[in-house]
Write an enzyme that holds these catalytic residues in place. Sequence first.
Site, PDB file in Angstrom:
ATOM      1  N   HIS A  37      90.329   8.884  48.087  1.00 11.78           N
ATOM      2  CA  HIS A  37      90.136  10.153  48.780  1.00 11.78           C
ATOM      3  C   HIS A  37      90.711  10.090  50.197  1.00 11.78           C
ATOM      4  CE1 HIS A  37      87.538  11.498  45.553  1.00 11.78           C
ATOM      5  NE2 HIS A  37      87.473  12.677  46.143  1.00 11.78           N
ATOM      6  N   LYS A 102      77.111  10.795  41.157  1.00 16.60           N
ATOM      7  CA  LYS A 102      75.651  10.708  41.174  1.00 16.60           C
ATOM      8  C   LYS A 102      75.203  10.702  42.632  1.00 16.60           C
ATOM      9  CE  LYS A 102      75.348   5.698  41.126  1.00 16.60           C
ATOM     10  NZ  LYS A 102      74.856   4.503  40.476  1.00 16.60           N
TER      11      LYS A 102
END
Length: 187
Positions: A37, A102
Site C-alpha cells: 500500500h 480483519k
Amino acid sequence: MEYKLTTPLTEEVTRKLRAGDTVLLSGVIYTARDAAHKRLCECLDRGEELPIDVKDAAIYYAGPTPARPGQAIGACGPTTSYRMDAYAPRLLHLGLKAMIGKGKRSDQVVDAMKETGAVYLAAIGGAGALMASRVKTAQLVCYEDLGSEAIRRLEVEEMPLTVVIDSLGNNLYQTGPQEYRTAMEQQ
C-alpha cells in the site's frame, strides 16, 4: 442477507450491502498489505499509474504462504487491517470498492467508505487454509521483493466473507457486542 457477488464490484452493488450480510465473493481480487500500500501511494505521489486497476476492485489484506504442489496458493488468512488505514482513503477515492481483512478501521477510512460507497468485508481470521481453498489461481503482479506481501492477482470462487462496515458506516465492531449482550440477557 446472503449475496453471491462477482467482481468487479460497482457502487450500485456495494451500496446495497449492510453490516451483517454474508457475501460469497467470486472473481478477481488482489492481495496487498501495508508495504505494498505504501508503494502504491508512492506511485501516486510521483504521478505514475498504479500497477493494478483499483476501480471497482477488492483488495484482500493478506500475505499468502508459498503454494504446495498442486495448489494455487498456500495459507491465505487475513491480516489486521488498521495497518492499511493511512493509505486506504486514497485508494477508496480512486474507486476501490471492497477491502477484505480483519479488525477495526479508523474513522478516516469509514468516512471515505461512506463518501465512495465502499464496504469492508471480514475474512475468517485463523482460517488461512479455508480461505486458500477458495483461490483458484494466483499470479504475482508486482513488488516481488516484498515476498509474501507482494501484490498478487487471485481468482476466487465463493470466498466466504461478512460485511463488517457498510457504505453507510454501520459497523459490527460497534453494534455487535451490544447485540450479543442483549441476546444473552434475554435467554
